[in-house]
Design an enzyme around this catalytic site. Structure first.
Site, PDB file in Angstrom:
ATOM      1  N   GLY A   1      -1.434   2.827   3.157  1.00  0.00           N
ATOM      2  CA  GLY A   1      -2.801   3.924   2.811  1.00  0.00           C
ATOM      3  C   GLY A   1      -3.788   2.739   1.182  1.00  0.00           C
ATOM      4  CG  HIS A   2      -5.291   0.302   1.312  1.00  0.00           C
ATOM      5  ND1 HIS A   2      -5.531  -0.948   2.163  1.00  0.00           N
ATOM      6  CD2 HIS A   2      -4.532   0.069   1.599  1.00  0.00           C
ATOM      7  CE1 HIS A   2      -4.417  -1.702   2.163  1.00  0.00           C
ATOM      8  NE2 HIS A   2      -3.878  -1.405   2.108  1.00  0.00           N
TER       9      HIS A   2
ATOM     10  CD  GLN B   1       1.579  -3.314   4.387  1.00  0.00           C
ATOM     11  OE1 GLN B   1       1.156  -3.976   5.145  1.00  0.00           O
ATOM     12  NE2 GLN B   1       1.075  -1.813   4.786  1.00  0.00           N
TER      13      GLN B   1
ATOM     14  CG  ASP C   1       1.192   2.720  -2.311  1.00  0.00           C
ATOM     15  OD1 ASP C   1       0.070   2.267  -1.644  1.00  0.00           O
ATOM     16  OD2 ASP C   1       2.400   2.838  -2.462  1.00  0.00           O
TER      17      ASP C   1
ATOM     18  CE  LYS D   1      -2.482  -3.365  -0.995  1.00  0.00           C
ATOM     19  NZ  LYS D   1      -0.855  -2.762  -1.804  1.00  0.00           N
TER      20      LYS D   1
HETATM   21  P1  GDP Z   1      -3.193   0.042  -2.682  1.00  0.00           P
HETATM   22  O1  GDP Z   1      -2.291   0.798  -1.085  1.00  0.00           O
HETATM   23  O2  GDP Z   1      -2.827  -0.521  -2.932  1.00  0.00           O
HETATM   24  O3  GDP Z   1      -4.488   0.233  -1.832  1.00  0.00           O
HETATM   25  O4  GDP Z   1      -2.967   1.777  -3.974  1.00  0.00           O
HETATM   26  P2  GDP Z   1      -3.068   3.342  -2.862  1.00  0.00           P
HETATM   27  O5  GDP Z   1      -4.362   3.943  -2.920  1.00  0.00           O
HETATM   28  O6  GDP Z   1      -2.326   3.756  -2.117  1.00  0.00           O
HETATM   29  O7  GDP Z   1      -2.522   3.552  -4.413  1.00  0.00           O
HETATM   30  C1  GDP Z   1      -3.055   3.249  -5.435  1.00  0.00           C
HETATM   31  C2  GDP Z   1      -3.621   4.909  -6.365  1.00  0.00           C
HETATM   32  O8  GDP Z   1      -3.580   4.693  -7.933  1.00  0.00           O
HETATM   33  C3  GDP Z   1      -4.909   5.859  -5.515  1.00  0.00           C
HETATM   34  O9  GDP Z   1      -4.185   7.197  -5.999  1.00  0.00           O
HETATM   35  C4  GDP Z   1      -6.045   5.358  -6.236  1.00  0.00           C
HETATM   36  O10 GDP Z   1      -6.742   6.465  -6.074  1.00  0.00           O
HETATM   37  C5  GDP Z   1      -5.154   5.326  -7.523  1.00  0.00           C
HETATM   38  N1  GDP Z   1      -5.793   4.792  -8.365  1.00  0.00           N
HETATM   39  C6  GDP Z   1      -6.160   3.468  -8.300  1.00  0.00           C
HETATM   40  N2  GDP Z   1      -6.477   2.563 -10.212  1.00  0.00           N
HETATM   41  C7  GDP Z   1      -6.252   3.665 -10.776  1.00  0.00           C
HETATM   42  C8  GDP Z   1      -6.147   3.964 -11.931  1.00  0.00           C
HETATM   43  O11 GDP Z   1      -7.434   2.839 -12.754  1.00  0.00           O
HETATM   44  N3  GDP Z   1      -5.898   4.534 -12.460  1.00  0.00           N
HETATM   45  C9  GDP Z   1      -5.893   5.998 -12.255  1.00  0.00           C
HETATM   46  N4  GDP Z   1      -5.165   6.691 -13.045  1.00  0.00           N
HETATM   47  N5  GDP Z   1      -5.603   5.108 -10.784  1.00  0.00           N
HETATM   48  C10 GDP Z   1      -5.851   4.459  -9.884  1.00  0.00           C
HETATM   49  P1  IMO Z   2       0.031  -0.163   1.518  1.00  0.00           P
HETATM   50  O1  IMO Z   2      -1.032  -1.020   2.044  1.00  0.00           O
HETATM   51  C1  IMO Z   2       3.720   0.814  -0.390  1.00  0.00           C
HETATM   52  C2  IMO Z   2       7.205  -0.139   2.505  1.00  0.00           C
HETATM   53  C3  IMO Z   2       7.658   1.388   2.874  1.00  0.00           C
HETATM   54  C4  IMO Z   2       9.307   0.467   2.986  1.00  0.00           C
HETATM   55  C5  IMO Z   2       9.304  -0.876   4.020  1.00  0.00           C
HETATM   56  C6  IMO Z   2       8.958  -0.912   4.917  1.00  0.00           C
HETATM   57  O2  IMO Z   2      -0.330   0.929   0.859  1.00  0.00           O
HETATM   58  O3  IMO Z   2       0.040  -0.772  -0.253  1.00  0.00           O
HETATM   59  P2  IMO Z   2       7.322  -0.134   7.391  1.00  0.00           P
HETATM   60  O4  IMO Z   2       6.695   0.904   7.527  1.00  0.00           O
HETATM   61  O5  IMO Z   2       6.012  -1.571   7.017  1.00  0.00           O
HETATM   62  O6  IMO Z   2       8.594  -0.861   8.177  1.00  0.00           O
HETATM   63  O7  IMO Z   2       8.231  -0.380   6.049  1.00  0.00           O
HETATM   64  O8  IMO Z   2       7.488  -0.859   3.426  1.00  0.00           O
HETATM   65  N1  IMO Z   2       5.396  -0.553   2.394  1.00  0.00           N
HETATM   66  C7  IMO Z   2       4.806   0.220   1.942  1.00  0.00           C
HETATM   67  N2  IMO Z   2       4.923   0.713   0.044  1.00  0.00           N
HETATM   68  N3  IMO Z   2       2.336   0.583  -0.001  1.00  0.00           N
HETATM   69  C8  IMO Z   2       2.919  -0.192   1.735  1.00  0.00           C
HETATM   70  O9  IMO Z   2       1.110  -0.397   1.625  1.00  0.00           O
HETATM   71  C9  IMO Z   2       3.771   0.039   1.921  1.00  0.00           C
HETATM   72  N4  IMO Z   2       3.759  -0.301   3.340  1.00  0.00           N
HETATM   73  C10 IMO Z   2       4.745  -0.674   3.519  1.00  0.00           C
HETATM   74  O10 IMO Z   2       8.001   2.931   1.901  1.00  0.00           O
HETATM   75  O11 IMO Z   2      10.104   0.432   2.089  1.00  0.00           O
HETATM   76 MG    MG Z   3      -1.212   2.653  -0.884  1.00  0.00          MG
END
Ligand code: GDP
Ligand code: IMO
Ligand code: MG
Length: 431
Positions: free
Chosen positions: A40-41, A223, A13, A16
């Site tokens: 979840g991106h 991840q 999270d 990416k």
């Molecule tokens: P990923 O899994 O690495 O793609 O990241 P996620 O989408 O799960 O989580 C990142 C969260 O941070 C999302 O809700 C984005 O919209 C938010 N986000 C990303 N970059 C920024 C930033 O520079 N500032 C803020 N406030 N939110 C951001």
């Molecule tokens: P993105 O791509 C954050 C964590 C789960 C748990 C561990 C194992 O959005 O960054 P799993 O279901 O993969 O067997 O769970 O990994 N986990 C993540 N945490 N972002 C993710 O993906 C994750 N994918 C798995 O919370 O601790």
């Molecule tokens: Mg994510």
């Protein structure tokens, strides 16, 4: 060979998806190489939010071919639901390709994920319960069912019955659950074939064809480094290899196909699920709530509150090494704006007083280390989200970024100050 990789340097999270989306502008192919719908991106474009789980983040650009590589584990119903969601928002998904060698997540994988977590009780990992671990386990056991098996209903049924013989035994005898019906599963999965078939491709060939023609290919990690099965905080990890090396197996290319590796980090740290976290803030620390609220630190996928902490430079530097990052992108700098002081972890102190400037390999040591912090002044004021150059940020914010850069030894190439596509500073050398 113009291959670029985006990977997470923390526990996921990091943002990416938003950087994949940003760099996809210049890419022909965007390839997912591991993980599944545990990812979840989030991407925000023109005020519209897209939360993607399986479809590569490049899908939003009409010139990009999004590819789900062989290393991904795929729940086909989730994939089709995501395609429908994108189409309903006006995104054309017709270019999406799905590797015939990718493994399928089956209903028994999800059931076993739930059951094993329940049986682990207070030792549970906190998985996303999407069946990821059991699907990869079956791949390694060589009893997995692949996307290509759907193309021959007879073979699919044979493999399913073989798997079910063992899975239903385990579900009934170990977990006291009802057996799953082969007829129902076969019907559900084979009914999806007409929609899946046009996507099924030889994705390895497509990637090489692009690389050989010097067309830019972007590999999108899901991840992150510390969730890596080999290099993460085992057993509190996922079941794939999210590090840059995972591209080789998960997309079918050699290391020489990659010339740029971008590690993404938040300006602080978060983790969902269980496991060690040296710089974690105490639950009753008001900064913990502040970060969660300002950063909306709730899982894109499961809605769980993320555990927040300070930026851990010891882990970040190790991640830079493990992935041979050519550069690092920092996200969410804006979240830290109201804080008077900012802490950065520059070393650990073990229980016996040993000082560590690298991540100790022994889990028991990592569980007990105390972070050694450097404190930098904050900038006490909201950042202008329209900034284009680092020099336009307050000096204290620039110093924070430079401190990270000096510590890790590779350039910071992007700094984001808001979630939208354009809310990002691009350093001149990365432009
Ligand atoms: P990923 O899994 O690495 O793609 O990241 P996620 O989408 O799960 O989580 C990142 C969260 O941070 C999302 O809700 C984005 O919209 C938010 N986000 C990303 N970059 C920024 C930033 O520079 N500032 C803020 N406030 N939110 C951001
Ligand atoms: P993105 O791509 C954050 C964590 C789960 C748990 C561990 C194992 O959005 O960054 P799993 O279901 O993969 O067997 O769970 O990994 N986990 C993540 N945490 N972002 C993710 O993906 C994750 N994918 C798995 O919370 O601790
Ligand atoms: Mg994510």
């Amino acid at each position: 060979m113009p291959g670029t990789v985006i990977i997470g340097t923390q526990w996921g999270d990091e943002g990416k998806g938003r950087f994949t989306d940003y760099l996809a502008k210049e890419s022909d192919l965007v390839v997912r190489f591991q993980g599944g719908h545990n990812a979840g991106h989030t991407i925000i474009v023109d005020g519209q939010t897209f939360a993607l789980q399986l479809v590569p983040s490049g899908v939003l650009y009409p010139h990009v071919t999004p590819i789900i590589g062989n290393g991904v584990v795929v729940d086909p119903a989730v994939l089709l639901a995501e395609v429908d969601m994108l189409e309903s928002k006006g995104v054309d998904t017709s270019r999406l390709k799905l590797s015939g060698n990718a493994h399928l997540i089956m209903p028994y994988h999800q059931e076993l994920d739930r059951m094993t977590e329940r049986y682990l009780g207070r030792n549970k990992l906190g998985t996303t319960k999407r069946g990821i671990g059991p699907a990869y386990a079956d791949k390694a056991l060589r009893v997995g069912i692949r996307v290509q098996d759907l193309l021959d209903p007879k073979i699919f049924r044979e493999k399913l019955d073989l798997a079910l013989r063992e899975k239903n035994g385990v579900l009934a005898k170990v977990y006291n659950r009802l057996p799953l019906s082969g007829d129902e599963i076969a019907e559900t999965y084979l009914k999806m074939l007409p929609r899946l078939e046009p996507m099924i491709s030889d994705t390895v060939f497509l990637v090489h064809e692009a690389l050989e023609a010097d067309r830019p290919v972007l590999f999108e990690g899901a991840q992150a480094t510390y969730l890596d099965l080999d290099h993460g905080t085992y057993p509190f990890v996922t079941s794939s290899n999210p590090i840059a090396g995972g591209v080789c197996t998960g997309a079918g290319v050699g290391p020489r196909a990659i010339n740029r590796i971008i590690g993404v980090t938040k300006a602080y740290t978060t983790r969902v699920g269980a496991g060690p976290f040296p710089t974690e803030l105490a639950e009753d620390d008001p900064i913990s709530d502040l970060i969660v609220e300002r950063g909306h630190e709730f899982g894109t996928n499961t809605g769980r509150r993320r555990r927040p902490g300070w930026l851990d430079l010891v882990m970040l530097r190790h991640a830079v090494r493990l992935n041979t990052c050519t550069e690092v992108a920092i996200t969410k700098l804006d979240v830290l704006a109201p804080l008077e002081n900012l802490k950065l972890c520059v070393a650990y102190e073990g229980e016996d007083g040993t000082r560590y400037e690298h991540v100790p390999y022994h889990q028991s040591v990592l569980h007990k280390v105390r972070p050694v912090f450097e404190t930098l002044p904050g900038w006490s004021g909201e950042l202008d989200r329209n900034v284009e150059r680092l020099e336009d940020l307050p000096t204290a914010a620039q110093d924070y970024v430079r401190f990270v850069e000096d510590y890790i030894g590779v350039p910071i190439s992007f700094v984001s100050v808001g979630p939208a596509r354009e809310q990002c500073v691009v350093m001149p050398r990365a432009a």
